[in-house]
Design a protein around this motif. Structure first.
Motif, short mmCIF file in Angstrom:
data_model
loop_
_atom_site.label_atom_id
_atom_site.label_comp_id
_atom_site.label_asym_id
_atom_site.label_seq_id
_atom_site.Cartn_x
_atom_site.Cartn_y
_atom_site.Cartn_z
N MET A 172 -15.57 9.95 -96.70
CA MET A 172 -15.09 8.94 -97.08
C MET A 172 -14.69 9.99 -99.15
O MET A 172 -13.93 9.20 -99.52
CB MET A 172 -16.82 8.04 -97.98
CG MET A 172 -17.14 6.92 -96.77
SD MET A 172 -18.79 6.34 -96.47
CE MET A 172 -18.26 4.82 -97.98
N TYR A 226 -11.66 9.15 -100.25
CA TYR A 226 -10.94 7.90 -100.85
C TYR A 226 -11.31 7.12 -102.37
O TYR A 226 -11.49 6.13 -102.73
CB TYR A 226 -11.39 6.92 -99.66
CG TYR A 226 -10.60 7.11 -98.44
CD1 TYR A 226 -8.87 7.43 -98.30
CD2 TYR A 226 -10.89 8.67 -97.67
CE1 TYR A 226 -8.39 7.43 -97.66
CE2 TYR A 226 -9.75 8.84 -96.05
CZ TYR A 226 -8.47 8.18 -96.16
OH TYR A 226 -7.89 8.89 -95.32
N PHE A 227 -12.50 8.09 -102.54
CA PHE A 227 -13.28 7.77 -103.98
C PHE A 227 -12.38 8.30 -105.21
O PHE A 227 -11.79 7.27 -106.59
CB PHE A 227 -14.49 7.79 -104.70
CG PHE A 227 -15.75 6.79 -103.33
CD1 PHE A 227 -15.84 5.84 -104.17
CD2 PHE A 227 -16.45 7.60 -102.10
CE1 PHE A 227 -16.95 5.05 -103.29
CE2 PHE A 227 -17.49 6.99 -101.24
CZ PHE A 227 -17.58 5.06 -102.41
N SER A 276 -12.53 3.26 -98.98
CA SER A 276 -13.56 3.58 -98.69
C SER A 276 -15.35 3.06 -97.79
O SER A 276 -14.86 4.41 -96.85
CB SER A 276 -14.54 4.43 -99.96
OG SER A 276 -14.53 3.57 -100.81
#
Lengths: 399, 230
Positions: free
Chosen positions: A22, A25-26, A249
């Motif tokens: 994840m 994706y931040f 995310s």
């Protein structure tokens, strides 16, 4: 003191491997998938890949997956969106007495404002739905049937495939595409096989927060060709079924969590079944104790007991002091002051329902944790019973 | 040292807002105050051995179906009519157990209160000493004082002073509309078995939503009393 978390059905921690996928994706691939520039397209591609991966595990097409903000939204979308889109056909909906509040309370509200007519099927003493009773409840104006795959409080697994087949047969006999069949699989995801073709469902809810994925993301599977009215409108994302900028995310994390659950399902189920059964054997040695739910058709990680003469919240607090974290369906722990609607629906008395405790196991649960609960629980029950002025008969366990 | 009701609350806390309820909106920290936890995990004066209290005056309220039941035994000095000893047993959640425990301390401390003083005990006195209770837990604390008054009547009965027995007065449930438990009892007897139906008859809780949990409890209690358990 080691802390023992036995509330995995409430929510799971996020698997470290899920967090790892994840993170970019931040920070890097953060653009809006609707944007027409390169980073936007990268985000769009990532969402498409995640969608494809989830579709593979559900044995459906990628365009049949709608991303939402979680289980509650998916359930709301299904049980509100289907009757609204098909009101010309009828307004009858069938559900069960032990559904999650996200289904039951939503349907009750729709009934109250006159959008639907509602039939709530009872369950037997184990919390199972009768397929025959469901067949008898079907009407020409029935547009939706919503039955959960496995119950979150008592762990009972419902005969979803049988119900699905019964509905298919009815449609064939009546020469109609109705009713649609929705199942809330939040508690079953990652544990049971959720092949939509085997289950014969038209809509299926899964939440990220119960599969070691992030909270705030879920999916609704919607079979191709099923008309559904959105409950959230706006920019027209998710094929106009669910507007709002994609939680990129979260979606990536959901897909990875779901993949890991599928991969590890069989070994983890076998491991947890042994621990669960040991917990059942250990705690049933306490006098005046009952196992709620089905003796066999239950989730491998879920048990629910009732202890007569004590109140569930008091037991939760004493366990908490021992570093053991579980939950109760007792009245005092709920805002409504009513004990669990699920346990009452199985025919248990109010007296029996007040003393209910749920233990749900997960990836970090070790054999020594279960032994610790088995060691600690009898003295807690004994202490609370010693403080209690009542001494109920076992007949309070029989409906 | 004489103890009047006004003296009983010796340690009010601002946290408890003078015995007021703690908002359910409170979203930080533990659900209960440290005092509640202390009395819940280390209850004072609970009945260990009933055999030695066979002669003591006793009172009980609540039922296991309602989720709360309390039983109280008292020993009284006949000369001074002061409560010298109070023992209890409680079936209920953390706040129910803590409330009974705190009440047992308040009644017996400083040489004990007189029966007349004890009759003036109200849930808010107990809640104040506990440093407050979460709003939806208030109903758990309202049974202790009733059980105490029932035990006091029992003591007078056993002492042959039947003129001192007091019938429980109607208690105001909804402070705004001044609706008592008797009003709710009447509504249930009239066939209102749900909160909505009782509200349709009495408007209870409309102006004072805090009392709704207690109203629900009372509806179930009276329903069971008059029409039997489900």
């Amino acid at each position: 003191m080691k802390e023992i978390y036995l509330d995995y059905a409430a929510t799971t921690y996020v698997d470290g491997r899920v967090m790892d996928v994840m993170r970019p994706y931040f920070l890097e691939t953060f653009a809006n998938p609707s944007s027409f520039h390169t980073p936007g397209l990268q985000a769009k591609t990532a969402v498409a890949d995640a969608r494809g991966m989830i579709a593979k595990f559900l044995n459906c097409r990628a365009d049949e997956i709608v991303f939402t903000s979680g289980g509650t939204e998916s359930d709301n979308l299904a049980v509100v969106g289907i009757p609204r889109a098909h009101k010309a056909r009828g307004k009858h909906v069938i559900t069960s007495a032990i559904e999650h509040h996200a289904v039951l309370e939503t349907l009750r509200y729709s009934q109250k404002i006159g959008e639907i007519e509602l039939t709530i099927l009872p369950v037997d003493t184990f919390g199972s739905i009768s397929v025959n009773q469901l067949k008898q409840a079907l009407r020409p104006d029935t547009v939706l049937v919503s039955i959960m795959t496995a119950n979150n409080e008592i762990g009972t697994i419902q005969p979803i495939a049988d119900i699905g087949r019964a509905i298919l047969k009815w449609r064939k006999e009546q020469k109609t595409p109705y009713p649609y069949f929705h199942s809330d699989a939040c508690q079953a995801a990652g544990v049971l096989d959720l092949d939509v073709e085997k289950l014969h469902v038209d809509l299926l809810t899964v939440s990220g927060s119960k599969i070691y994925g992030p909270k705030g993301v879920g999916i609704l599977y919607v079979r191709r060709g099923t008309k559904i009215e959105p409950i959230i409108r706006g920019g027209g994302q998710e094929q106009n079924i669910r507007s709002g900028t994609e939680n990129v995310s979260g979606i990536i994390g959901f897909a990875e969590a779901f993949r890991l659950m599928q991969e590890e399902k069989d070994t983890e189920n076998a491991r947890l079944t042994i621990l669960r059964d040991r917990l059942v054997d250990g705690l049933l040695t306490i006098p005046k104790t009952r196992l709620n739910g089905h003796p066999v058709k239950r989730l491998p990680n879920s048990v629910n007991f009732s202890f007569l003469d004590i109140e569930g919240e008091a037991a939760v607090l004493y366990l908490d002091a021992e570093g053991i974290y579980c939950s109760t369906g007792s009245a005092c722990a709920s805002a409504s002051l009513n004990p669990s609607h699920v346990i009452l629906a199985t025919g248990l008395s109010y007296e029996g329902a007040h003393g209910s405790l749920r233990f749900t196991l997960g990836k970090r649960t070790m054999p020594e944790d279960i032994e610790r609960v088995i060691t600690v629980m009898p003295s807690i029950v004994e202490k609370l019973r010693h403080m209690s002025p009542i001494n109920l008969d076992m007949k309070y366990f029989t409906p | 040292m004489s103890s009047k009701i006004s003296d009983i609350v010796t340690n009010p806390t601002t946290d408890g807002r003078s015995g007021d309820v703690v908002s359910t909106q409170k979203d930080k920290g533990w659900f209960y105050t440290d005092t509640v936890k202390e009395h819940f995990f280390h209850p004072k004066n609970f009945m260990d051995n009933e055999a030695t209290y066979g002669e003591a005056a006793m009172g009980m309220v609540g039922s296991p179906a309602c989720g709360d039941a309390m039983k109280i035994w008292i020993k009284v000095d006949p000369a001074t009519e002061r409560i010298t000893d109070l023992k209890w047993k409680t079936f209920g959640c953390g706040s129910a157990i803590a409330s009974t425990s705190m009440m047992s301390v308040m009644v017996t401390e400083n040489g004990g209160v007189t029966l007349d003083e004890a009759r003036k005990f109200r849930p808010q006195h107990i809640m104040e000493r506990l440093g407050g209770l979460p709003a939806r837990k208030v109903h758990c604390s309202v049974l202790g004082d009733k059980a105490l008054r029932s035990a006091i009547n029992d003591w007078y009965r056993k002492a042959g002073k039947t003129d001192k027995i007091e019938v429980e007065q109607g208690r105001i449930i909804d402070k705004v509309l001044k609706i008592t438990d008797h009003d709710i009892e009447e509504a249930v007897l009239d066939g209102a078995y749900t909160l909505e139906k009782v509200q349709a008859k009495t408007k209870v809780g409309i102006g004072d939503p805090c009392c709704i949990p207690e109203v629900e409890n009372l509806i179930r209690f009276y329903k069971e009393k008059y029409f039997g358990a489900e």
